[in-house]
Design a protein around this motif. Structure first.
Motif, PDB file in Angstrom:
ATOM      1  N   LEU A 139       7.176  -5.536  -9.437  1.00 28.74           N
ATOM      2  CA  LEU A 139       7.596  -4.252  -8.884  1.00 28.74           C
ATOM      3  C   LEU A 139       8.167  -3.342  -9.965  1.00 28.74           C
ATOM      4  N   GLN A 140       8.852  -3.929 -10.948  1.00 28.19           N
ATOM      5  CA  GLN A 140       9.360  -3.105 -12.042  1.00 28.19           C
ATOM      6  C   GLN A 140       8.223  -2.593 -12.922  1.00 28.19           C
ATOM      7  N   LEU A 141       7.217  -3.435 -13.152  1.00 31.37           N
ATOM      8  CA  LEU A 141       6.069  -2.974 -13.937  1.00 31.37           C
ATOM      9  C   LEU A 141       5.356  -1.818 -13.239  1.00 31.37           C
ATOM     10  N   GLY A 178     -13.755  -3.154   3.592  1.00 32.67           N
ATOM     11  CA  GLY A 178     -12.776  -2.686   4.553  1.00 32.67           C
ATOM     12  C   GLY A 178     -11.548  -3.558   4.696  1.00 32.67           C
ATOM     13  N   GLU A 179     -11.432  -4.610   3.899  1.00 35.24           N
ATOM     14  CA  GLU A 179     -10.303  -5.531   4.023  1.00 35.24           C
ATOM     15  C   GLU A 179      -9.386  -5.432   2.806  1.00 35.24           C
ATOM     16  N   SER A 180      -8.190  -5.977   2.950  1.00 34.93           N
ATOM     17  CA  SER A 180      -7.232  -6.017   1.843  1.00 34.93           C
ATOM     18  C   SER A 180      -7.720  -7.003   0.787  1.00 34.93           C
ATOM     19  N   PRO A 181      -7.122  -6.987  -0.396  1.00 32.46           N
ATOM     20  CA  PRO A 181      -7.649  -7.823  -1.485  1.00 32.46           C
ATOM     21  C   PRO A 181      -7.732  -9.305  -1.127  1.00 32.46           C
ATOM     22  N   LEU A 182      -8.864  -9.882  -1.482  1.00 33.44           N
ATOM     23  CA  LEU A 182      -9.063 -11.325  -1.362  1.00 33.44           C
ATOM     24  C   LEU A 182      -8.597 -12.015  -2.646  1.00 33.44           C
ATOM     25  N   ASP A 229      -3.177   4.150 -10.090  1.00 31.99           N
ATOM     26  CA  ASP A 229      -3.855   4.541  -8.850  1.00 31.99           C
ATOM     27  C   ASP A 229      -3.740   3.495  -7.750  1.00 31.99           C
ATOM     28  N   ALA A 230      -3.303   2.302  -8.103  1.00 31.44           N
ATOM     29  CA  ALA A 230      -3.259   1.208  -7.130  1.00 31.44           C
ATOM     30  C   ALA A 230      -2.184   1.454  -6.078  1.00 31.44           C
ATOM     31  N   ASP A 231      -2.486   1.064  -4.851  1.00 35.96           N
ATOM     32  CA  ASP A 231      -1.487   1.110  -3.791  1.00 35.96           C
ATOM     33  C   ASP A 231      -0.328   0.183  -4.172  1.00 35.96           C
ATOM     34  N   PRO A 232       0.915   0.589  -3.890  1.00 37.43           N
ATOM     35  CA  PRO A 232       2.045  -0.284  -4.244  1.00 37.43           C
ATOM     36  C   PRO A 232       1.926  -1.704  -3.702  1.00 37.43           C
ATOM     37  N   SER A 233       1.240  -1.864  -2.581  1.00 35.94           N
ATOM     38  CA  SER A 233       1.100  -3.197  -2.007  1.00 35.94           C
ATOM     39  C   SER A 233       0.298  -4.129  -2.904  1.00 35.94           C
TER      40      SER A 233
END
Length: 400
Positions: free
Chosen positions: A254-256, A273-277, A220-224
């Motif tokens: 990225l392969q995983l 509301g922010e990207s991962p810390l 479910d995680a965003d590719p980023s």
């Protein structure tokens, strides 16, 4: 009539079919033995001849059917193994003997107990093991390799290795075991009063900083998030240079994402509301959980403890998981309810003098490691701590 098996060698797991490889796995095997984990390591060139790892995987075939795999690497150094054998190498140098190259059976850069040879159902695993080791010794003799080393070995499988001339070397890792806790408060109740207060304080400091934590599945995680994980992993290692453990690259993550995401969990910490810390990278299979990587963009007090220990433990309790291995690292884990457990690597040195040196000293080395394990566990703040079986019988600490 005996079946004649054919042995082959492979310079990468990518030469083998994932379906064939994974058909040899058993339900209780660790997920890091799966083809996809090896393929990400080798396919990304994180583990490759240019980084000092020459894959030399041995397979056994009956006709066109793959019936056995022994993952091996030829190495001229000991980096990325997490079994620190430098003093044996130094002893060889003082004796004007060679310790390298060596043939290593291991899951590269993955300090997780459970390595073994893979064999198809219906084949005698002891006979298959003997065949693999005979082939491996032949490689050593013809290539000038000085010894065979099997690391982070599955404990049951490892018991069969001494009959083939392998000598056990004792180490330790940390493990949290779920004592059938109904919730996180029961986990807290297992500690002494002082440590309960300390854990609450550590978790509260993260909340007061305005940081939110959550578990996100790799699927479910965003590719980023996988890219963030690599950057954070790199930043963490940069802090500990020159003692870093930077053995994988961005392509590995990225392969995983493409092939292994169903096994992956992230602990994500962020401001609203922010990207991962901060992120922790976990792997789950069945009732077992492993912590592999972690990092943060900003060093905040107690964030590491919450992301790497308390949030995964809470997740494990809520889902009835049995164990959580937090990964290699420092004795501070024992303050959070982890205990030091023994495991073994197995070694066969082919130089007669070095074999004598190893066997003459290994019992003392193992005794010292046993004492270290006991000393670590004596520091546990758990109210009643059944110590691991290394002591031979249950013993308990009084409440401190």
């Amino acid at each position: 009539m005996e079946t004649k098996l054919r042995a082959s060698f492979h310079s990468t797991v990518l030469e083998l079919s994932p379906d064939q490889w994974n058909s040899l796995l058993q339900e209780e095997d660790i997920p890091f033995l799966e083809w996809e984990w090896f393929a990400a390591l080798e396919g990304s060139h994180s583990i490759w001849p240019e980084t000092g790892w020459q894959p030399c995987h041995i397979t056994l075939w009956e006709g066109a059917r793959l019936v056995g795999v022994a993952p091996f690497y030829i190495k001229h150094h000991s980096r990325g193994e997490f079994v620190f054998d430098y003093f044996w190498a130094e002893a060889a140098q003082m004796l004007r003997r060679s310790y390298y190259p060596k043939l290593v059976g291991v899951i590269p850069a993955t300090p997780v107990v459970g390595y073994r040879f893979l064999t198809a159902p219906g084949y005698d695993p002891i006979e298959m093991q003997r065949t693999f080791l005979d082939v491996a010794e032949g490689v050593c003799r013809t290539q000038g390799i000085q010894g065979m080393h099997l690391l982070f070995v599955d404990p049951v499988w490892g018991e069969t290795l001494p009959r083939n001339g392998f000598v056990p070397w004792k180490h330790h890792h940390y493990l949290w075991e779920n004592q059938e806790f109904e919730d996180f408060s029961q986990y807290l109740a297992s500690f002494t009063k002082y440590q309960r207060k300390n854990i609450r304080k550590e978790r509260q400091s993260v909340v007061e900083a305005g940081i939110q934590t959550r578990i996100v599945s790799g699927s479910d995680a965003d590719p980023s998030v996988f890219q963030h994980m690599f950057r954070l992993y790199t930043r963490t290692n940069d802090k500990f240079a020159p003692y870093d453990a930077r053995y994988v690259n961005e392509e590995f993550f990225l392969q995983l994402q493409k092939t292994f995401s169903h096994r992956i969990l992230f602990v994500e910490a962020s401001f609203p509301g922010e990207s991962p810390l901060a992120l922790a990278f976990l792997v789950q299979k069945g009732s077992r959980l492993w912590g592999r990587y972690w990092g943060t963009y900003k060093d905040l007090k107690d964030l590491h403890f919450d992301v790497c220990y308390y949030t995964p433990i809470q997740y494990a309790i809520e889902r009835g998981l049995k164990t959580f291995d937090p990964g290699a690292g420092s004795p501070h884990k024992v303050r959070r309810g982890f205990l030091a457990h023994p495991h073994f690597s197995y070694h066969r040195l082919l130089d007669p003098l070095m074999d004598h040196v190893f066997q003459a000293n290994i019992n003392k080395v193992n005794q010292m490691e046993e004492e270290t394990i006991q000393e670590i566990n004596q520091l546990s703040p758990l109210k009643s701590t059944p110590l691991p079986s290394i002591l031979g019988r249950p013993e308990f600490h009084p409440e401190g």
